[in-house]
Design a protein around this motif. Structure first.
Motif, PDB file in Angstrom:
ATOM      1  N   ILE A   1       0.842  -1.208   0.000  1.00  0.00           N
ATOM      2  CA  ILE A   1       0.000   0.000   0.000  1.00  0.00           C
ATOM      3  C   ILE A   1       0.871   1.250   0.000  1.00  0.00           C
ATOM      4  CG2 ILE A   1      -1.583   1.346   1.456  1.00  0.00           C
ATOM      5  CD1 ILE A   1      -2.990  -1.260   2.172  1.00  0.00           C
ATOM      6  N   GLU A   2       1.887   1.198   0.839  1.00  0.00           N
ATOM      7  CA  GLU A   2       2.806   2.333   0.957  1.00  0.00           C
ATOM      8  C   GLU A   2       3.489   2.640  -0.382  1.00  0.00           C
ATOM      9  OE1 GLU A   2       5.648   2.741   4.714  1.00  0.00           O
ATOM     10  OE2 GLU A   2       6.323   1.222   3.280  1.00  0.00           O
ATOM     11  N   ALA A   3       3.961   1.583  -1.042  1.00  0.00           N
ATOM     12  CA  ALA A   3       4.665   1.773  -2.322  1.00  0.00           C
ATOM     13  C   ALA A   3       3.690   2.242  -3.404  1.00  0.00           C
ATOM     14  CB  ALA A   3       5.338   0.466  -2.747  1.00  0.00           C
ATOM     15  N   ALA A   4       2.477   1.680  -3.378  1.00  0.00           N
ATOM     16  CA  ALA A   4       1.484   2.080  -4.387  1.00  0.00           C
ATOM     17  C   ALA A   4       1.127   3.550  -4.212  1.00  0.00           C
ATOM     18  CB  ALA A   4       0.227   1.203  -4.261  1.00  0.00           C
ATOM     19  N   ARG A   5       1.058   3.973  -2.967  1.00  0.00           N
ATOM     20  CA  ARG A   5       0.727   5.372  -2.704  1.00  0.00           C
ATOM     21  C   ARG A   5       1.815   6.291  -3.259  1.00  0.00           C
ATOM     22  NH1 ARG A   5      -1.154   7.149   3.357  1.00  0.00           N
ATOM     23  NH2 ARG A   5      -0.852   9.382   3.114  1.00  0.00           N
ATOM     24  N   ARG A   6       3.075   5.869  -3.042  1.00  0.00           N
ATOM     25  CA  ARG A   6       4.182   6.681  -3.579  1.00  0.00           C
ATOM     26  C   ARG A   6       4.183   6.689  -5.098  1.00  0.00           C
ATOM     27  NH1 ARG A   6       7.463   4.810   0.523  1.00  0.00           N
ATOM     28  NH2 ARG A   6       8.102   3.087  -0.795  1.00  0.00           N
ATOM     29  N   SER A   7       4.023   5.484  -5.685  1.00  0.00           N
ATOM     30  CA  SER A   7       4.134   5.465  -7.150  1.00  0.00           C
ATOM     31  C   SER A   7       2.943   6.177  -7.802  1.00  0.00           C
ATOM     32  CB  SER A   7       4.340   4.055  -7.706  1.00  0.00           C
ATOM     33  OG  SER A   7       3.368   3.179  -7.246  1.00  0.00           O
ATOM     34  N   LEU A   8       1.759   6.077  -7.185  1.00  0.00           N
ATOM     35  CA  LEU A   8       0.607   6.798  -7.753  1.00  0.00           C
ATOM     36  C   LEU A   8       0.798   8.315  -7.610  1.00  0.00           C
ATOM     37  CD1 LEU A   8      -2.127   6.970  -9.075  1.00  0.00           C
ATOM     38  CD2 LEU A   8      -3.209   6.460  -6.880  1.00  0.00           C
ATOM     39  N   THR A   9       1.321   8.738  -6.456  1.00  0.00           N
ATOM     40  CA  THR A   9       1.583  10.176  -6.276  1.00  0.00           C
ATOM     41  C   THR A   9       2.528  10.677  -7.369  1.00  0.00           C
ATOM     42  OG1 THR A   9       1.315   9.956  -3.897  1.00  0.00           O
ATOM     43  CG2 THR A   9       2.457  11.931  -4.666  1.00  0.00           C
ATOM     44  N   ASN A  10       3.590   9.912  -7.635  1.00  0.00           N
ATOM     45  CA  ASN A  10       4.554  10.328  -8.660  1.00  0.00           C
ATOM     46  C   ASN A  10       3.924  10.376 -10.050  1.00  0.00           C
ATOM     47  OD1 ASN A  10       6.555  10.660  -6.770  1.00  0.00           O
ATOM     48  ND2 ASN A  10       7.322   8.554  -6.987  1.00  0.00           N
ATOM     49  N   LEU A  11       3.107   9.349 -10.333  1.00  0.00           N
ATOM     50  CA  LEU A  11       2.415   9.322 -11.637  1.00  0.00           C
ATOM     51  C   LEU A  11       1.519  10.545 -11.820  1.00  0.00           C
ATOM     52  CD1 LEU A  11       0.911   5.748 -12.100  1.00  0.00           C
ATOM     53  CD2 LEU A  11       2.054   7.098 -13.868  1.00  0.00           C
ATOM     54  N   LEU A  12       0.768  10.870 -10.761  1.00  0.00           N
ATOM     55  CA  LEU A  12      -0.162  12.000 -10.860  1.00  0.00           C
ATOM     56  C   LEU A  12       0.620  13.306 -10.978  1.00  0.00           C
ATOM     57  CD1 LEU A  12      -2.898  10.963  -8.241  1.00  0.00           C
ATOM     58  CD2 LEU A  12      -2.988  10.698 -10.718  1.00  0.00           C
ATOM     59  N   ARG A  13       1.720  13.383 -10.237  1.00  0.00           N
ATOM     60  CA  ARG A  13       2.528  14.608 -10.321  1.00  0.00           C
ATOM     61  C   ARG A  13       3.078  14.758 -11.736  1.00  0.00           C
ATOM     62  NH1 ARG A  13       5.834  13.894  -6.212  1.00  0.00           N
ATOM     63  NH2 ARG A  13       4.563  15.033  -4.725  1.00  0.00           N
ATOM     64  N   ALA A  14       3.577  13.654 -12.298  1.00  0.00           N
ATOM     65  CA  ALA A  14       4.116  13.699 -13.668  1.00  0.00           C
ATOM     66  C   ALA A  14       3.020  14.068 -14.668  1.00  0.00           C
ATOM     67  CB  ALA A  14       4.736  12.350 -14.025  1.00  0.00           C
ATOM     68  N   GLY A  15       1.774  13.750 -14.323  1.00  0.00           N
ATOM     69  CA  GLY A  15       0.651  14.087 -15.200  1.00  0.00           C
ATOM     70  C   GLY A  15       0.084  15.477 -14.924  1.00  0.00           C
ATOM     71  N   ASN A  16       0.829  16.269 -14.139  1.00  0.00           N
ATOM     72  CA  ASN A  16       0.413  17.656 -13.833  1.00  0.00           C
ATOM     73  C   ASN A  16      -0.908  17.758 -13.096  1.00  0.00           C
ATOM     74  OD1 ASN A  16       2.626  19.081 -14.863  1.00  0.00           O
ATOM     75  ND2 ASN A  16       1.851  18.747 -16.953  1.00  0.00           N
ATOM     76  N   ILE A  17      -1.206  16.745 -12.291  1.00  0.00           N
ATOM     77  CA  ILE A  17      -2.408  16.814 -11.466  1.00  0.00           C
ATOM     78  C   ILE A  17      -2.096  17.697 -10.258  1.00  0.00           C
ATOM     79  CG2 ILE A  17      -3.990  15.435 -10.063  1.00  0.00           C
ATOM     80  CD1 ILE A  17      -4.254  14.946 -13.114  1.00  0.00           C
ATOM     81  N   GLU A  18      -3.047  18.561  -9.921  1.00  0.00           N
ATOM     82  CA  GLU A  18      -2.781  19.642  -8.970  1.00  0.00           C
ATOM     83  C   GLU A  18      -2.434  19.172  -7.549  1.00  0.00           C
ATOM     84  OE1 GLU A  18      -5.597  23.107  -7.836  1.00  0.00           O
ATOM     85  OE2 GLU A  18      -5.296  23.182 -10.004  1.00  0.00           O
ATOM     86  N   SER A  19      -3.163  18.216  -7.019  1.00  0.00           N
ATOM     87  CA  SER A  19      -2.909  17.778  -5.640  1.00  0.00           C
ATOM     88  C   SER A  19      -2.621  16.274  -5.627  1.00  0.00           C
ATOM     89  CB  SER A  19      -4.101  18.117  -4.742  1.00  0.00           C
ATOM     90  OG  SER A  19      -5.301  17.703  -5.359  1.00  0.00           O
ATOM     91  N   PRO A  20      -1.409  15.891  -6.088  1.00  0.00           N
ATOM     92  CA  PRO A  20      -1.112  14.469  -6.283  1.00  0.00           C
ATOM     93  C   PRO A  20      -1.159  13.634  -5.000  1.00  0.00           C
ATOM     94  CG  PRO A  20       0.870  15.816  -6.615  1.00  0.00           C
ATOM     95  CD  PRO A  20      -0.296  16.758  -6.514  1.00  0.00           C
ATOM     96  N   GLU A  21      -0.659  14.172  -3.868  1.00  0.00           N
ATOM     97  CA  GLU A  21      -0.648  13.365  -2.631  1.00  0.00           C
ATOM     98  C   GLU A  21      -2.072  13.057  -2.174  1.00  0.00           C
ATOM     99  OE1 GLU A  21       1.263  16.278  -2.469  1.00  0.00           O
ATOM    100  OE2 GLU A  21       3.329  15.533  -2.252  1.00  0.00           O
ATOM    101  N   LEU A  22      -2.869  14.116  -2.114  1.00  0.00           N
ATOM    102  CA  LEU A  22      -4.242  13.948  -1.634  1.00  0.00           C
ATOM    103  C   LEU A  22      -5.030  13.022  -2.570  1.00  0.00           C
ATOM    104  CD1 LEU A  22      -6.547  14.751   0.283  1.00  0.00           C
ATOM    105  CD2 LEU A  22      -6.995  16.704  -1.218  1.00  0.00           C
TER     106      LEU A  22
END
Ligand code: GLN
Length: 296
Positions: free
Chosen positions: A12-33
């Motif tokens: 879960i922890e790793a998925a959360r990190r990798s999804l955050t990075n993916l969203l950030r790379a996709g210019n999504i405004e609030s990737p962590e949340l």
């Protein structure tokens, strides 16, 4: 794009990190949340659950569900649409295709309404309020949650939106004090309201094409499109409020970033007074226009 997304075997922890990075790379405004909310929904866990299970691996079904959610988010669908729920004023609102996602800015309408009521007596009074074009029911239900003896009526021209609003009233335990009527703004209402609120459509028709994808492609057009100049709804609501408010009652409407002047003009033209300046939202935009029917 979603072919690259694979959370199989990740914790879960790793998925959360990798999804955050993916969203950030996709210019999504609030990737962590967004990552946290999407993982929570895919795994059916709240924040505490996610933290305590951080080292557990995703099942293949969970990984597939999360990849699907991630793809949708990267293509511009708002998190609230993907998970079907949005928090507003501390209450949970389910959404449907016929309702806007409640915005934090709209909490300014609730605050302004409570400030108006607070000047004339305690919140325990028996009041009657109306929410015109209620959508998910957000403004009405937020107000009822603060006003224990108040009853409210919410209107919407969309039956699907009214069904959503009613189920939100039931979910929050406010249904006994909330009534729902299918009509255009206040056309089916009779008078005697202490407070009328509305977040009507106010985007000028020609501006819709230029809105963010999250709004343009996922919010219902009928809840956005305010006609040629954006003011169609206020031209209807101002005289209706003058007809329906009790003397001393208030009308609070949400407006777009450059609309407060014109809307206050429409209010005074309908015979209402302006007891206070428009209330700004957290971004400093004059968001809530406040008008009053003259006290007797
Ligand atoms: N605030 C919405 C936006 O994102 C518009 C909502 C409305 O028209 N009432 O622009």
């Amino acid at each position: 794009m979603s072919a690259d997304i694979d959370f199989t075997g990740q914790t879960i922890e790793a998925a959360r990190r990798s999804l955050t990075n993916l969203l950030r790379a996709g210019n999504i405004e609030s990737p962590e949340l967004d990552a946290r909310l999407l993982i929570g929904a895919a795994l059916n866990l709240d924040l505490t659950g996610l933290i305590s299970a951080a080292k557990r691996a995703l099942s293949p079904n969970e990984a597939a569900q999360l990849a699907q959610f991630a793809g949708r988010r990267l293509y511009g669908e708002p998190v609230a649409r993907i998970i079907g729920i949005k928090e507003f004023w501390g209450l949970q609102f389910t959404l449907s295709a016929d309702t806007l996602v409640p915005r934090p800015d709209t909490e300014t309408i609730v605050e302004a309404a409570l400030e108006c009521l607070d000047t004339s007596g305690p919140r325990s009074r028996t009041l009657r309020i109306a929410d015109l074009g209620t959508g998910s029911g957000a403004i009405l239900l937020a107000l009822l949650s603060e006003l224990p003896n108040t009853t409210g009526v919410a209107t919407d021209i969309s039956l699907a939106a009214l069904r959503t609003a009613r189920s939100n009233a039931e979910r929050s335990g406010l249904a006994p004090r909330a009534h729902f009527i299918a009509c255009d703004y206040a056309s089916a209402l009779a008078g005697g309201f202490d407070l009328i609120v509305s977040n009507p459509p106010y985007i000028p028709s020609a501006d819709i094409a230029g809105l963010a994808i999250e709004v343009r492609d996922h919010d219902p057009l009928r809840a956005l499109d305010g006609g040629r100049d954006g003011f169609d709804a206020y031209r209807i609501i101002a005289p209706e409020a003058a007809r329906l408010l009790r003397p001393g009652g208030s009308l609070i409407v949400e407006v777009g970033h450059d609309q407060s002047k014109t809307v206050t003009g429409l209010m005074t033209a309908a015979g209402l007074t302006l007891p206070r300046r428009p209330k700004a939202d957290l971004g400093g935009i004059r968001r809530a226009v406040i008008a009053q029917k003259k006290p007797r």
